[in-house]
Design a protein around this motif. Structure first.
Motif, PDB file in Angstrom:
ATOM      1  N   VAL A 124     -13.265  14.490   1.476  1.00  0.00           N
ATOM      2  CA  VAL A 124     -12.151  14.267   2.397  1.00  0.00           C
ATOM      3  C   VAL A 124     -11.152  15.394   2.239  1.00  0.00           C
ATOM      4  O   VAL A 124     -10.837  15.806   1.114  1.00  0.00           O
ATOM      5  N   THR A 125     -10.646  15.885   3.365  1.00  0.00           N
ATOM      6  CA  THR A 125      -9.562  16.858   3.341  1.00  0.00           C
ATOM      7  C   THR A 125      -8.361  16.279   4.080  1.00  0.00           C
ATOM      8  O   THR A 125      -8.505  15.408   4.944  1.00  0.00           O
ATOM      9  N   LEU A 126      -7.201  16.759   3.735  1.00  0.00           N
ATOM     10  CA  LEU A 126      -5.963  16.306   4.365  1.00  0.00           C
ATOM     11  C   LEU A 126      -5.075  17.506   4.620  1.00  0.00           C
ATOM     12  O   LEU A 126      -4.813  18.295   3.704  1.00  0.00           O
ATOM     13  N   ASP A 127      -4.613  17.643   5.852  1.00  0.00           N
ATOM     14  CA  ASP A 127      -3.671  18.703   6.227  1.00  0.00           C
ATOM     15  C   ASP A 127      -2.448  18.015   6.813  1.00  0.00           C
ATOM     16  O   ASP A 127      -2.432  17.648   7.989  1.00  0.00           O
ATOM     17  N   ASN A 172      -0.299   8.011   2.174  1.00  0.00           N
ATOM     18  CA  ASN A 172      -1.705   8.260   1.865  1.00  0.00           C
ATOM     19  C   ASN A 172      -2.542   8.053   3.112  1.00  0.00           C
ATOM     20  O   ASN A 172      -2.074   7.512   4.123  1.00  0.00           O
ATOM     21  N   LEU A 173      -3.767   8.522   3.041  1.00  0.00           N
ATOM     22  CA  LEU A 173      -4.705   8.318   4.126  1.00  0.00           C
ATOM     23  C   LEU A 173      -6.007   7.813   3.516  1.00  0.00           C
ATOM     24  O   LEU A 173      -6.431   8.306   2.460  1.00  0.00           O
ATOM     25  N   GLN A 174      -6.593   6.846   4.160  1.00  0.00           N
ATOM     26  CA  GLN A 174      -7.804   6.230   3.623  1.00  0.00           C
ATOM     27  C   GLN A 174      -8.913   6.270   4.673  1.00  0.00           C
ATOM     28  O   GLN A 174      -8.634   6.310   5.872  1.00  0.00           O
ATOM     29  N   TRP A 175     -10.119   6.258   4.206  1.00  0.00           N
ATOM     30  CA  TRP A 175     -11.280   6.145   5.082  1.00  0.00           C
ATOM     31  C   TRP A 175     -12.020   4.855   4.732  1.00  0.00           C
ATOM     32  O   TRP A 175     -12.216   4.525   3.551  1.00  0.00           O
ATOM     33  N   TYR A 176     -12.413   4.153   5.790  1.00  0.00           N
ATOM     34  CA  TYR A 176     -13.136   2.901   5.646  1.00  0.00           C
ATOM     35  C   TYR A 176     -14.431   2.968   6.458  1.00  0.00           C
ATOM     36  O   TYR A 176     -14.530   3.699   7.444  1.00  0.00           O
ATOM     37  N   ARG A 177     -15.365   2.139   6.070  1.00  0.00           N
ATOM     38  CA  ARG A 177     -16.642   2.020   6.762  1.00  0.00           C
ATOM     39  C   ARG A 177     -16.785   0.583   7.242  1.00  0.00           C
ATOM     40  O   ARG A 177     -16.401  -0.356   6.547  1.00  0.00           O
ATOM     41  N   GLN A 178     -17.365   0.434   8.439  1.00  0.00           N
ATOM     42  CA  GLN A 178     -17.560  -0.898   8.991  1.00  0.00           C
ATOM     43  C   GLN A 178     -18.984  -1.014   9.522  1.00  0.00           C
ATOM     44  O   GLN A 178     -19.404  -0.210  10.356  1.00  0.00           O
ATOM     45  N   ASN A 179     -19.681  -2.019   9.029  1.00  0.00           N
ATOM     46  CA  ASN A 179     -21.023  -2.318   9.530  1.00  0.00           C
ATOM     47  C   ASN A 179     -20.935  -3.498  10.481  1.00  0.00           C
ATOM     48  O   ASN A 179     -20.243  -4.471  10.216  1.00  0.00           O
ATOM     49  N   GLN A 182       0.807  -1.212   0.000  1.00  0.00           N
ATOM     50  CA  GLN A 182       0.000   0.000   0.000  1.00  0.00           C
ATOM     51  C   GLN A 182       0.839   1.259   0.000  1.00  0.00           C
ATOM     52  O   GLN A 182       0.480   2.260  -0.578  1.00  0.00           O
ATOM     53  N   THR A 183       1.965   1.183   0.697  1.00  0.00           N
ATOM     54  CA  THR A 183       2.787   2.369   0.847  1.00  0.00           C
ATOM     55  C   THR A 183       3.155   2.973  -0.493  1.00  0.00           C
ATOM     56  O   THR A 183       3.029   4.165  -0.704  1.00  0.00           O
ATOM     57  N   TYR A 184       3.630   2.123  -1.384  1.00  0.00           N
ATOM     58  CA  TYR A 184       4.219   2.663  -2.602  1.00  0.00           C
ATOM     59  C   TYR A 184       3.232   2.791  -3.742  1.00  0.00           C
ATOM     60  O   TYR A 184       3.445   3.543  -4.671  1.00  0.00           O
ATOM     61  N   MET A 185       2.177   2.024  -3.683  1.00  0.00           N
ATOM     62  CA  MET A 185       1.273   2.028  -4.833  1.00  0.00           C
ATOM     63  C   MET A 185      -0.051   2.684  -4.502  1.00  0.00           C
ATOM     64  O   MET A 185      -0.936   2.722  -5.336  1.00  0.00           O
ATOM     65  N   ASN A 186      -0.210   3.160  -3.282  1.00  0.00           N
ATOM     66  CA  ASN A 186      -1.441   3.853  -2.923  1.00  0.00           C
ATOM     67  C   ASN A 186      -2.682   3.054  -3.301  1.00  0.00           C
ATOM     68  O   ASN A 186      -3.581   3.566  -3.975  1.00  0.00           O
ATOM     69  N   THR A 187      -2.706   1.814  -2.912  1.00  0.00           N
ATOM     70  CA  THR A 187      -3.858   0.975  -3.210  1.00  0.00           C
ATOM     71  C   THR A 187      -4.643   0.703  -1.936  1.00  0.00           C
ATOM     72  O   THR A 187      -4.087   0.685  -0.844  1.00  0.00           O
ATOM     73  N   GLU A 188      -5.923   0.476  -2.115  1.00  0.00           N
ATOM     74  CA  GLU A 188      -6.765   0.171  -0.964  1.00  0.00           C
ATOM     75  C   GLU A 188      -6.547  -1.267  -0.526  1.00  0.00           C
ATOM     76  O   GLU A 188      -6.018  -2.096  -1.276  1.00  0.00           O
ATOM     77  N   ALA A 189      -6.970  -1.550   0.694  1.00  0.00           N
ATOM     78  CA  ALA A 189      -6.956  -2.911   1.202  1.00  0.00           C
ATOM     79  C   ALA A 189      -8.374  -3.466   1.160  1.00  0.00           C
ATOM     80  O   ALA A 189      -9.339  -2.748   1.374  1.00  0.00           O
ATOM     81  N   PHE A 190      -8.468  -4.752   0.852  1.00  0.00           N
ATOM     82  CA  PHE A 190      -9.753  -5.438   0.798  1.00  0.00           C
ATOM     83  C   PHE A 190      -9.834  -6.369   2.006  1.00  0.00           C
ATOM     84  O   PHE A 190      -8.951  -7.216   2.195  1.00  0.00           O
ATOM     85  N   PHE A 191     -10.878  -6.195   2.790  1.00  0.00           N
ATOM     86  CA  PHE A 191     -10.985  -6.922   4.043  1.00  0.00           C
ATOM     87  C   PHE A 191     -11.899  -8.133   3.941  1.00  0.00           C
ATOM     88  O   PHE A 191     -12.901  -8.106   3.222  1.00  0.00           O
ATOM     89  N   ARG A 251      -4.007  11.015  -1.306  1.00  0.00           N
ATOM     90  CA  ARG A 251      -2.558  10.907  -1.266  1.00  0.00           C
ATOM     91  C   ARG A 251      -1.967  12.076  -0.486  1.00  0.00           C
ATOM     92  O   ARG A 251      -2.598  13.120  -0.321  1.00  0.00           O
ATOM     93  N   SER A 252      -0.748  11.918  -0.066  1.00  0.00           N
ATOM     94  CA  SER A 252      -0.137  12.923   0.813  1.00  0.00           C
ATOM     95  C   SER A 252       0.055  14.263   0.113  1.00  0.00           C
ATOM     96  O   SER A 252       0.171  15.291   0.768  1.00  0.00           O
TER      97      SER A 252
END
Lengths: 117, 109
Positions: free
Chosen positions: B63-66, B31-38, A99-108, B50-51
């Motif tokens: 989404v905003t990123l600072d 990068n920063l990601q947002w996830y949802r959990q039910n 994920q770090t280098y390719m900015n890809t999401e993770a699938f859970f 991305r950063s």
């Protein structure tokens, strides 16, 4: 398969017994992660596998926890001599590349709910 | 703690209102990601920023990123009862993705 598959879905075990949790990642995904989530909490990183590289085990909470990934695909998380504080949902995730280098999401996967009684 | 922090911990709003959740993280990120959990099970990816990006939109999500403040926010506009879930931010730097403790959102119909 279509998504990340984890088994069993639920596991109840007696304190002191060993348990094995299985994760089948999405085919072709080289990165695989294990997380632990206690009730009402966020996800705690446990271990990360990337291709044939040595895994990052820095999140494993004790030497009772171990994980392996055979053939770069299926992974097994083993907890020896389970304790009540090990009760949690164990989540596995995979991604196409690191994920770090390719900015890809993770699938859970849907997780394994472990209850130690 | 390896977790990032999110606030509020819980949020209850009426359908149609906007919901804003905030996240802070500790280390530099790619990068920063947002996830949802039910229902406390598998997480579903919502959006990745991305950063080098400051804002990103996807449908009703903004989404905003600072990076100077090591913080991010997730805005859900025109919320629906079906948006009721827990929302987690996940910051990726190095080889780990660190998740926040989550915000539990309840949208009342």
């Amino acid at each position: 398969g279509a998504g990340v598959s984890q088994s069993p879905s639920n596991k109840v075990t007696e304190k002191g017994k060993d348990v094995e949790l299985r994760c089948d990642p999405i085919s072709g995904h080289t990165a695989l992660y294990w997380y632990r989530q206690s009730l009402g909490q966020g996800l705690e990183f446990l271990i990360y596998f990337q291709g044939n590289s040595a895994p990052d085990k820095s999140g494993l909470p004790s030497d009772r926890f171990s994980a392996e990934r055979t053939g770069g695909s299926v992974s097994t998380l083993t907890i020896q001599r389970t304790q009540q504080e090990d009760s949690a949902v164990y989540l596995c995730a995979s991604s196409p590349r690191a994920q770090t280098y390719m900015n890809t999401e993770a699938f859970f996967g849907q997780g394994t709910r472990l209850t130690v009684v | 703690s390896q977790q990032g922090e999110e606030d509020p911990q819980a949020l209850s709003i009426q359908e149609g209102e906007n919901a804003t959740m905030n996240c802070s993280y500790k280390t530099s990120i790619n990068n920063l990601q947002w996830y949802r959990q039910n229902s406390g099970r598998g997480l579903v990816h919502l959006i990745l920023i991305r950063s080098n990006e400051r804002e990103k939109h996807s449908g009703r999500l903004r989404v905003t990123l600072d990076t100077s403040k090591k913080s991010s926010s997730l805005l859900i506009t025109a919320s629906r009862a079906a948006d009721t879930a827990s929302y987690f931010c996940a910051s990726t730097g190095g080889f780990k993705t660190i998740f926040g403790a989550g915000t539990r959102l309840f949208v009342k119909a």
